[in-house]
Design a protein around this motif. Structure first.
Motif, mmCIF file in Angstrom:
data_model
loop_
_atom_site.group_PDB
_atom_site.id
_atom_site.type_symbol
_atom_site.label_atom_id
_atom_site.label_comp_id
_atom_site.label_asym_id
_atom_site.label_seq_id
_atom_site.Cartn_x
_atom_site.Cartn_y
_atom_site.Cartn_z
ATOM 1 N N ALA A 1 0.727 -1.146 0.026
ATOM 2 C CA ALA A 1 0.075 -0.096 -0.032
ATOM 3 C C ALA A 1 0.894 1.329 0.031
ATOM 4 C CB ALA A 1 -0.960 -0.150 1.279
ATOM 5 N N GLU A 2 1.946 1.167 0.856
ATOM 6 C CA GLU A 2 2.958 2.445 0.776
ATOM 7 C C GLU A 2 3.494 2.452 -0.609
ATOM 8 O OE1 GLU A 2 5.392 1.932 4.354
ATOM 9 O OE2 GLU A 2 3.758 1.611 5.609
ATOM 10 N N ALA A 3 3.933 1.669 -1.024
ATOM 11 C CA ALA A 3 4.792 1.722 -2.380
ATOM 12 C C ALA A 3 3.871 2.035 -3.414
ATOM 13 C CB ALA A 3 5.360 0.216 -2.794
ATOM 14 N N LYS A 4 2.637 1.762 -3.294
ATOM 15 C CA LYS A 4 1.518 2.210 -4.236
ATOM 16 C C LYS A 4 1.445 3.522 -4.319
ATOM 17 C CE LYS A 4 -1.203 -1.612 -5.472
ATOM 18 N NZ LYS A 4 -2.589 -2.341 -5.598
ATOM 19 N N LYS A 5 1.374 4.186 -3.048
ATOM 20 C CA LYS A 5 1.325 5.656 -2.877
ATOM 21 C C LYS A 5 2.447 6.488 -3.628
ATOM 22 C CE LYS A 5 -1.404 5.293 1.491
ATOM 23 N NZ LYS A 5 -1.249 5.636 2.959
ATOM 24 N N LEU A 6 3.712 5.714 -3.530
ATOM 25 C CA LEU A 6 4.899 6.734 -4.097
ATOM 26 C C LEU A 6 4.984 6.417 -5.365
ATOM 27 C CD1 LEU A 6 7.430 5.442 -1.177
ATOM 28 C CD2 LEU A 6 6.250 7.759 -1.609
ATOM 29 N N GLY A 7 4.327 5.662 -6.197
ATOM 30 C CA GLY A 7 4.176 5.363 -7.541
ATOM 31 C C GLY A 7 3.848 4.042 -8.288
ATOM 32 N N ALA A 8 4.045 3.786 -9.243
ATOM 33 C CA ALA A 8 3.622 2.304 -9.999
ATOM 34 C C ALA A 8 4.401 1.186 -9.436
ATOM 35 C CB ALA A 8 3.719 2.414 -11.349
ATOM 36 N N VAL A 9 3.735 0.102 -9.082
ATOM 37 C CA VAL A 9 4.263 -1.230 -8.647
ATOM 38 C C VAL A 9 3.663 -2.335 -9.435
ATOM 39 C CG1 VAL A 9 4.855 -0.301 -6.167
ATOM 40 C CG2 VAL A 9 2.808 -1.490 -6.876
ATOM 41 N N LEU A 10 4.491 -3.415 -9.835
ATOM 42 C CA LEU A 10 4.039 -4.599 -10.236
ATOM 43 C C LEU A 10 3.581 -5.649 -9.164
ATOM 44 C CD1 LEU A 10 3.508 -6.217 -12.930
ATOM 45 C CD2 LEU A 10 5.903 -6.991 -12.824
ATOM 46 N N ALA A 11 2.399 -5.638 -8.821
ATOM 47 C CA ALA A 11 1.979 -6.504 -7.841
ATOM 48 C C ALA A 11 1.728 -7.768 -7.773
ATOM 49 C CB ALA A 11 0.655 -5.865 -7.161
ATOM 50 N N TYR A 12 2.779 -8.605 -8.432
ATOM 51 C CA TYR A 12 2.483 -10.024 -8.746
ATOM 52 C C TYR A 12 2.038 -10.898 -7.796
ATOM 53 C CZ TYR A 12 6.976 -11.097 -6.659
ATOM 54 O OH TYR A 12 7.946 -10.957 -5.754
ATOM 55 N N GLY A 13 2.182 -10.695 -6.341
ATOM 56 C CA GLY A 13 1.779 -11.227 -5.354
ATOM 57 C C GLY A 13 0.190 -11.600 -5.442
ATOM 58 N N ASN A 14 -0.375 -10.156 -5.565
ATOM 59 C CA ASN A 14 -1.835 -10.204 -5.528
ATOM 60 C C ASN A 14 -2.610 -10.942 -6.782
ATOM 61 O OD1 ASN A 14 -4.510 -9.253 -4.948
ATOM 62 N ND2 ASN A 14 -4.369 -7.518 -6.218
ATOM 63 N N PHE A 15 -1.573 -11.126 -7.975
ATOM 64 C CA PHE A 15 -1.924 -11.804 -9.097
ATOM 65 C C PHE A 15 -2.106 -13.209 -8.736
ATOM 66 C CE2 PHE A 15 -0.854 -13.917 -13.094
ATOM 67 C CZ PHE A 15 -2.014 -13.604 -14.021
ATOM 68 N N ILE A 16 -1.195 -13.569 -8.060
ATOM 69 C CA ILE A 16 -1.024 -14.967 -7.622
ATOM 70 C C ILE A 16 -2.096 -15.512 -6.988
ATOM 71 C CG2 ILE A 16 0.525 -16.732 -6.141
ATOM 72 C CD1 ILE A 16 2.904 -15.195 -7.133
ATOM 73 N N THR A 17 -2.603 -14.642 -6.014
ATOM 74 C CA THR A 17 -3.818 -14.943 -5.234
ATOM 75 C C THR A 17 -5.234 -14.978 -5.949
ATOM 76 O OG1 THR A 17 -2.776 -13.735 -3.373
ATOM 77 C CG2 THR A 17 -5.025 -14.100 -2.976
ATOM 78 N N ILE A 18 -5.080 -14.144 -6.845
ATOM 79 C CA ILE A 18 -6.331 -14.027 -7.740
ATOM 80 C C ILE A 18 -6.462 -15.219 -8.514
ATOM 81 C CG2 ILE A 18 -7.632 -12.637 -9.649
ATOM 82 C CD1 ILE A 18 -6.896 -10.132 -8.293
#
Length: 139
Positions: free
Chosen positions: A71-88
């Protein structure tokens, strides 16, 4: 036939109502599977793999520190959230497997309820006699 009456006839057919019920139940069932994956499966998998949370795995794309929470990293800019993708993806696989099993079960019930094709009715005796007469006349 007017558009309104045509729509009314379409909307009140059984298939449309069945579809509506299926969509509503499917949405609720999807939430149950999401909770199963998020609250039961992923913590166990995280514990097996060293106690980390898959949903917080990401690759920083804007120069953020990799030590920050997602959440903090997203506030600072773009991130590739592959962990969320694995969960989905895991949610989808579990949901697809359960739906496959349900369809398989329903097909089995459907074929069990269908009566076996009836044997052809025996030909009446008068028809048999008429056929014999016809065949003997041909000779």
């Amino acid at each position: 036939m007017s558009v309104i009456s045509e729509f009314k006839q379409f909307a009140l057919k059984g298939n449309v109502m069945d579809l509506a019920v299926g969509v509503i139940i499917g949405g609720a069932f999807g939430k149950i599977v999401s909770s199963l994956v998020d609250d039961v499966i992923m913590p166990i998998v995280g514990k097996i793999f060293g106690g980390f949370d898959f949903s917080n795995l990401y690759v920083p794309l804007n120069g953020q520190s990799a030590d920050l929470a997602l959440a903090e990293a997203k506030k600072l800019g773009a991130v590739l959230a592959y962990g969320n993708f694995i969960t989905i993806v895991l949610n989808f696989i579990i949901l697809a497997f359960i739906i496959f099993q349900m369809v398989k079960f329903m097909n089995r019930l459907k074929t069990a309820d269908e009566p076996a094709p009836a044997a052809p009715a025996p030909t009446p005796e008068d028809i048999v006699l008429l056929r014999e007469i016809r065949d003997s006349l041909k000779k």
